[in-house]
Design an enzyme around this catalytic site. Structure first.
Site, mmCIF file in Angstrom:
data_model
loop_
_atom_site.group_PDB
_atom_site.id
_atom_site.type_symbol
_atom_site.label_atom_id
_atom_site.label_comp_id
_atom_site.label_asym_id
_atom_site.label_seq_id
_atom_site.Cartn_x
_atom_site.Cartn_y
_atom_site.Cartn_z
ATOM 1 C CE1 TYR A 81 0.557 8.466 -7.405
ATOM 2 C CE2 TYR A 81 -1.231 8.985 -8.916
ATOM 3 C CZ TYR A 81 -0.772 8.359 -7.771
ATOM 4 O OH TYR A 81 -1.632 7.625 -6.997
ATOM 5 C CG ASN A 138 -1.544 1.343 1.486
ATOM 6 O OD1 ASN A 138 -2.423 1.793 0.757
ATOM 7 N ND2 ASN A 138 -1.082 2.020 2.533
ATOM 8 C CE LYS A 141 0.223 4.577 -6.857
ATOM 9 N NZ LYS A 141 0.361 3.554 -5.795
#
Length: 250
Positions: A151, A85, A155
């Site tokens: 970013y 996470n 991801k």
């Protein structure tokens, strides 16, 4: 015997909500983060329900990761569930104006950190021929948006790693689940905007964002499916959201 889950980034947001959801389901916990006082507070809160231990380390520091996980006593080493996470977003700007320190932080935390932790834990799962890895991606990993190239790229790497892990590890009885949330109300925007509270709050104005508990519910669902079932990918949007940057605000 209770399952054991290791959760990175457990001191706030989705990680903390997942720890609470797991504890409510009787899953013993190794909660990890960089802020020991928050880890201790969460441990105190959850210890009445399950066994809890803490590990303090920065996922982007390979030495810290290896030393922390190697320090686990024997009774904590058979990790059944890994929740990757921990991650971050820093800055929101066109690629030509990007801060390279921000880029390093995102790549180091979101990609290398996930790899370091996974590499330390996967061999044990392979040896036991069992395990479940949950990777926290983002809708930004599926659809790139302006001013967020690095970013989004970090991801997208998580998405690729989830798929690659599934290809490599299914034969060893290990499940891989990729979770891609949309607009979740956490400390995410506060970190992205470097503590600018007013700017962070505007991100969630005019609509009801996803809450960390909503993502935790999806994670819990994935880890509680029958042994014959793998939930490969879950995408969660706020009801008012139809794409990463398309939100219908009041």
């Amino acid at each position: 015997m209770a399952r054991i889950a290791l959760i990175t980034g457990a001191t706030s947001g989705i990680g903390k909500a997942t720890a609470i959801a797991f504890a409510n389901s009787g899953i013993d916990l190794i909660i990890c983060g960089r802020r020991q006082e928050r880890l201790d507070s969460l441990k105190d809160y959850l210890s009445a329900k399950v066994k809890v231990t803490t590990l303090k380390f920065d996922v982007s520091n390979k030495v810290e990761v290896v030393n922390a996980i190697n320090s686990l006593p024997d009774e904590w080493r058979a990790i059944d569930i890994l929740v990757n996470n921990a991650g971050n977003a820093h800055g929101l700007s066109p690629i030509q104006d990007g801060d390279t320190d921000d880029w390093d932080a995102m790549i180091d935390g979101n990609v290398q950190g996930l790899l370091y932790v996974s590499r330390a834990i996967i061999p044990g799962m392979v040896e036991r021929q069992a395990g479940h890895i949950i990777n926290l991606s983002s809708v930004a990993g599926k659809y790139t948006y302006a001013n967020g190239a690095v970013y989004c790229a970090s991801k997208a790497a998580v998405e690729a790693l989830s798929e690659g892990m599934r290809l490599d590890l299914t034969q060893h009885g290990i499940k891989i689940t990729n979770i891609a949330p949309g607009a979740v109300e956490t400390e995410f925007s506060l970190v992205r905007f470097k503590g600018d509270t007013a700017r962070a709050e505007k991100v969630y104005e005019g609509f009801e964002p996803i809450q960390p508990e909503d993502v935790a519910d999806a994670i819990l669902y994935a880890v509680n499916t029958p042994a014959r079932v793998t939930i490969a990918d879950i995408v969660l949007y706020a009801k008012a959201q139809s794409a990463p940057t398309v939100i219908h605000r009041k």
